[in-house]
Design an enzyme around this catalytic site. Structure first.
Site, PDB file in Angstrom:
ATOM      1  N   GLY A 141       0.820  -1.206   0.000  1.00  0.00           N
ATOM      2  CA  GLY A 141       0.000   0.000   0.000  1.00  0.00           C
ATOM      3  C   GLY A 141       0.852   1.253   0.000  1.00  0.00           C
ATOM      4  O   GLY A 141       1.093   1.865  -1.043  1.00  0.00           O
ATOM      5  N   TRP A 166      -8.498  -2.630  -3.014  1.00  0.00           N
ATOM      6  CA  TRP A 166      -9.067  -1.364  -2.530  1.00  0.00           C
ATOM      7  C   TRP A 166      -9.255  -0.370  -3.660  1.00  0.00           C
ATOM      8  O   TRP A 166      -8.934   0.811  -3.503  1.00  0.00           O
ATOM      9  CB  TRP A 166      -8.170  -0.708  -1.457  1.00  0.00           C
ATOM     10  CG  TRP A 166      -7.887  -1.542  -0.270  1.00  0.00           C
ATOM     11  CD1 TRP A 166      -6.692  -2.037   0.114  1.00  0.00           C
ATOM     12  CD2 TRP A 166      -8.847  -1.962   0.711  1.00  0.00           C
ATOM     13  NE1 TRP A 166      -6.834  -2.768   1.260  1.00  0.00           N
ATOM     14  CE2 TRP A 166      -8.151  -2.725   1.655  1.00  0.00           C
ATOM     15  CE3 TRP A 166     -10.218  -1.773   0.874  1.00  0.00           C
ATOM     16  CZ2 TRP A 166      -8.771  -3.303   2.746  1.00  0.00           C
ATOM     17  CZ3 TRP A 166     -10.837  -2.340   1.962  1.00  0.00           C
ATOM     18  CH2 TRP A 166     -10.112  -3.088   2.890  1.00  0.00           C
ATOM     19  N   GLU A 374      -5.118   7.740  -0.658  1.00  0.00           N
ATOM     20  CA  GLU A 374      -4.321   8.829  -1.285  1.00  0.00           C
ATOM     21  C   GLU A 374      -3.140   9.203  -0.398  1.00  0.00           C
ATOM     22  O   GLU A 374      -2.826  10.377  -0.230  1.00  0.00           O
ATOM     23  CB  GLU A 374      -5.180  10.071  -1.528  1.00  0.00           C
ATOM     24  CG  GLU A 374      -6.504   9.818  -2.181  1.00  0.00           C
ATOM     25  CD  GLU A 374      -6.379   9.590  -3.666  1.00  0.00           C
ATOM     26  OE1 GLU A 374      -5.286   9.790  -4.197  1.00  0.00           O
ATOM     27  OE2 GLU A 374      -7.377   9.178  -4.271  1.00  0.00           O
TER      28      GLU A 374
HETATM   29  P1  FAD Z   1      -0.233   0.063   4.803  1.00  0.00           P
HETATM   30  O1  FAD Z   1       0.621   0.735   3.798  1.00  0.00           O
HETATM   31  O2  FAD Z   1       0.029  -1.367   5.109  1.00  0.00           O
HETATM   32  O3  FAD Z   1      -0.186   0.920   6.139  1.00  0.00           O
HETATM   33  C1  FAD Z   1      -0.694   0.437   7.390  1.00  0.00           C
HETATM   34  C2  FAD Z   1      -0.311   1.445   8.476  1.00  0.00           C
HETATM   35  O4  FAD Z   1       1.113   1.557   8.554  1.00  0.00           O
HETATM   36  C3  FAD Z   1      -0.844   2.854   8.188  1.00  0.00           C
HETATM   37  O5  FAD Z   1      -1.193   3.490   9.385  1.00  0.00           O
HETATM   38  C4  FAD Z   1       0.374   3.558   7.583  1.00  0.00           C
HETATM   39  O6  FAD Z   1       0.340   4.953   7.753  1.00  0.00           O
HETATM   40  C5  FAD Z   1       1.491   2.928   8.391  1.00  0.00           C
HETATM   41  N1  FAD Z   1       2.781   2.997   7.682  1.00  0.00           N
HETATM   42  C6  FAD Z   1       3.124   2.478   6.482  1.00  0.00           C
HETATM   43  N2  FAD Z   1       4.398   2.786   6.185  1.00  0.00           N
HETATM   44  C7  FAD Z   1       4.865   3.532   7.208  1.00  0.00           C
HETATM   45  C8  FAD Z   1       6.113   4.168   7.509  1.00  0.00           C
HETATM   46  N3  FAD Z   1       7.154   4.152   6.653  1.00  0.00           N
HETATM   47  N4  FAD Z   1       6.233   4.828   8.694  1.00  0.00           N
HETATM   48  C9  FAD Z   1       5.194   4.902   9.560  1.00  0.00           C
HETATM   49  N5  FAD Z   1       4.000   4.331   9.341  1.00  0.00           N
HETATM   50  C10 FAD Z   1       3.836   3.656   8.183  1.00  0.00           C
HETATM   51  N6  FAD Z   1      -5.832   2.546  -3.890  1.00  0.00           N
HETATM   52  C11 FAD Z   1      -5.755   2.648  -5.244  1.00  0.00           C
HETATM   53  O7  FAD Z   1      -4.717   2.362  -5.838  1.00  0.00           O
HETATM   54  N7  FAD Z   1      -6.849   3.070  -5.958  1.00  0.00           N
HETATM   55  C12 FAD Z   1      -8.034   3.390  -5.372  1.00  0.00           C
HETATM   56  O8  FAD Z   1      -8.982   3.765  -6.064  1.00  0.00           O
HETATM   57  C13 FAD Z   1      -8.145   3.259  -3.942  1.00  0.00           C
HETATM   58  N8  FAD Z   1      -9.341   3.475  -3.315  1.00  0.00           N
HETATM   59  C14 FAD Z   1      -9.462   3.177  -1.967  1.00  0.00           C
HETATM   60  C15 FAD Z   1     -10.721   3.197  -1.358  1.00  0.00           C
HETATM   61  C16 FAD Z   1     -10.864   2.839  -0.027  1.00  0.00           C
HETATM   62  C17 FAD Z   1     -12.226   2.785   0.596  1.00  0.00           C
HETATM   63  C18 FAD Z   1      -9.720   2.500   0.734  1.00  0.00           C
HETATM   64  C19 FAD Z   1      -9.838   2.129   2.181  1.00  0.00           C
HETATM   65  C20 FAD Z   1      -8.478   2.489   0.148  1.00  0.00           C
HETATM   66  C21 FAD Z   1      -8.321   2.800  -1.214  1.00  0.00           C
HETATM   67  N9  FAD Z   1      -7.089   2.694  -1.860  1.00  0.00           N
HETATM   68  C22 FAD Z   1      -6.995   2.828  -3.226  1.00  0.00           C
HETATM   69  C23 FAD Z   1      -5.937   2.175  -1.129  1.00  0.00           C
HETATM   70  C24 FAD Z   1      -5.263   3.184  -0.227  1.00  0.00           C
HETATM   71  O9  FAD Z   1      -4.592   4.144  -0.973  1.00  0.00           O
HETATM   72  C25 FAD Z   1      -4.352   2.380   0.726  1.00  0.00           C
HETATM   73  O10 FAD Z   1      -5.202   1.717   1.646  1.00  0.00           O
HETATM   74  C26 FAD Z   1      -3.347   3.256   1.440  1.00  0.00           C
HETATM   75  O11 FAD Z   1      -2.376   3.735   0.562  1.00  0.00           O
HETATM   76  C27 FAD Z   1      -2.642   2.502   2.579  1.00  0.00           C
HETATM   77  O12 FAD Z   1      -2.149   1.290   2.159  1.00  0.00           O
HETATM   78  P2  FAD Z   1      -2.462  -0.025   3.017  1.00  0.00           P
HETATM   79  O13 FAD Z   1      -3.923  -0.099   3.240  1.00  0.00           O
HETATM   80  O14 FAD Z   1      -1.804  -1.168   2.327  1.00  0.00           O
HETATM   81  O15 FAD Z   1      -1.790   0.233   4.417  1.00  0.00           O
END
Ligand code: FAD
Length: 395
Positions: A141, A166, A374
């Site tokens: 993500g 997502w 985002e």
């Molecule tokens: P992770 O990256 O696994 O993060 C989990 C936690 O760890 C978060 O709190 C994060 O801040 C924290 N974290 C991660 N890295 C670090 C770091 N280096 N230091 C400190 N903390 C950190 N994506 C698309 O591509 N297209 C879309 O249209 C789209 N629509 C979406 C719609 C919804 C309803 C949702 C929920 C998500 C959508 N997304 C989409 C995805 C969204 O962009 C991701 O969920 C987001 O980027 C976070 O990625 P992840 O969920 O894998 O969390």
């Protein structure tokens, strides 16, 4: 004499007359067409995306900030104000518009070939075709450089394998902009990321819906599963090379969020003013108690701050241009502040505040998603931390 939040703020000195007239058009359309229905859509966990896309196309908000190919070429501020009015009804509705205009259409407009632009943009601007944007994956993500989805050459064709997760609009989309790693290497020997324009009816593409969401329920979210998806050579967007491709699109979409979040906050504040003005307890309207006024004044102060920040970033984008760290500032502050405003004001509605009858709790729960997508709140904190200290704390 009672004054509305925007009257005290003197919003007509923040935005031009023309911009406010346009905002008024979108607000009226959203109030007349969406407000009555949003509570049910939210509870049902879906929206009539196809019909809505066509209506939003007629209203002229899909890709409105892009030039040519059937798009209006409006200012960034006017696009932001449209996002604000749609998110005043629900973040899910603004997400439909953001993903269509700022992610899918912007990607094709900015990075695509003339053929790709001519094929997709006019229909997408009309809402006749729905787009989605696949960057996030089940295992990746915040760190998209580690994506697993691959695009390999087979003769002149490309063959895509992988999964995106997502993805807003994917189950109803006609076209997906998909980012994948190719065999090509950059100057450090890493695979080059490229973007592909993928019609969703291509054999091997499946877009199942994500179920059981508690937030952003009035928005359709899905996966994009790519199983040996064969595409012609010209499916690749020729101008995007590396992560800059998707990141540029995300910056566009974050700008819409900056304005959008202020809409959710304004709506919560207006509803709280209405409710506390009419609900009587201890023989007085709730609005007559000091603690109520303290909550309202605090929310108004915070609303004013994020509205002025959005206007400032709009002005920058329309003049000198806006930098990624400035967009991070806007997204980080407006989404978080709006969520806190909506959550605090929810309490003023007592038991009624936990139903779909009133918007603040729905907005607050939606803004949990806005805080995450985002670029998460933490990722934007790290971006700003890097700009402030010069130290990269991402990895
Ligand atoms: P992770 O990256 O696994 O993060 C989990 C936690 O760890 C978060 O709190 C994060 O801040 C924290 N974290 C991660 N890295 C670090 C770091 N280096 N230091 C400190 N903390 C950190 N994506 C698309 O591509 N297209 C879309 O249209 C789209 N629509 C979406 C719609 C919804 C309803 C949702 C929920 C998500 C959508 N997304 C989409 C995805 C969204 O962009 C991701 O969920 C987001 O980027 C976070 O990625 P992840 O969920 O894998 O969390």
């Amino acid at each position: 004499k009672t004054q509305t939040p925007d009257e005290i703020l003197q919003i007509d000195s923040v935005f031009s007359k023309e911009d406010l007239e346009w905002a008024g058009v979108v607000r009226k359309w959203a109030d007349d067409n969406l407000r009555d229905k949003i509570g049910d859509w939210y509870l049902e966990g879906t929206i009539p995306a196809r019909e809505l896309a066509k209506e939003l196309g007629q209203l002229g908000v899909l890709g409105m900030h892009l030039e040519g190919y059937g798009c209006a070429g409006s200012s960034a501020t006017q696009y932001g104000l449209a996002c604000r009015e749609l998110e005043a009804v629900d973040s899910g509705l603004r997400s439909l518009v953001s993903v269509q205009g700022s992610l899918a259409m912007f990607a094709i407009h900015h990075w695509g070939s003339e053929e790709q632009k001519n094929e997709w943009l006019p229909r997408m601007a009309q809402g006749e075709a729905i787009g989605c944007f696949g960057l996030t994956e089940p295992d990746v993500g915040s760190d998209p450089s580690n994506m697993r989805t691959v695009a390999k050459r087979d003769g002149d064709d490309w063959v895509l394998n992988g999964a995106k997760m997502w993805i807003t609009n994917s189950p109803v989309a006609d076209v997906a902009v998909v980012w994948a790693k190719t065999d090509e290497e950059d100057d450090k020997g890493r695979p080059v990321i490229r973007g592909f324009v993928v019609p969703t009816d291509t054999p091997g593409v499946e877009c199942p819906k994500v179920q059981r969401k508690l937030s952003l329920r009035a928005s359709i979210t899905g996966e994009i599963v790519l199983d040996n998806v064969r595409l012609p050579a010209d499916a690749m967007m020729p101008k995007a090379k590396g992560l800059r491709g998707p990141l540029t699109c995300l910056s566009e979409a974050r700008f819409g969020i900056v304005f959008g979040a202020t809409g959710a906050a304004r709506d919560a504040l207006e509803q709280a003013l209405m409710y506390t003005g009419s609900r009587i307890q201890f023989d007085k309207p709730l609005a007559a108690f000091q603690i109520t006024q303290q909550k309202l004044a605090k929310a108004f102060g915070q609303y004013s701050q994020i509205t002025l920040l959005a206007a400032h970033l709009g002005k920058l984008k329309d003049t000198t241009g806006v930098r990624p760290e400035q967009i991070s500032l806007g997204k980080m502050v407006t989404a978080d502040t709006a969520m806190n405003i909506c959550r605090d004001l929810r309490a003023l509605f007592g038991g009624s505040g936990i139903t779909s009858e009133y918007s603040p709790l729905r907005h607050a729960i939606n803004l949990e998603t806005v805080l995450t997508y985002e670029g998460t709140h933490e990722v934007h904190q790290l971006t700003l931390g890097r700009s402030l200290t010069g130290i990269n704390a991402f990895a």
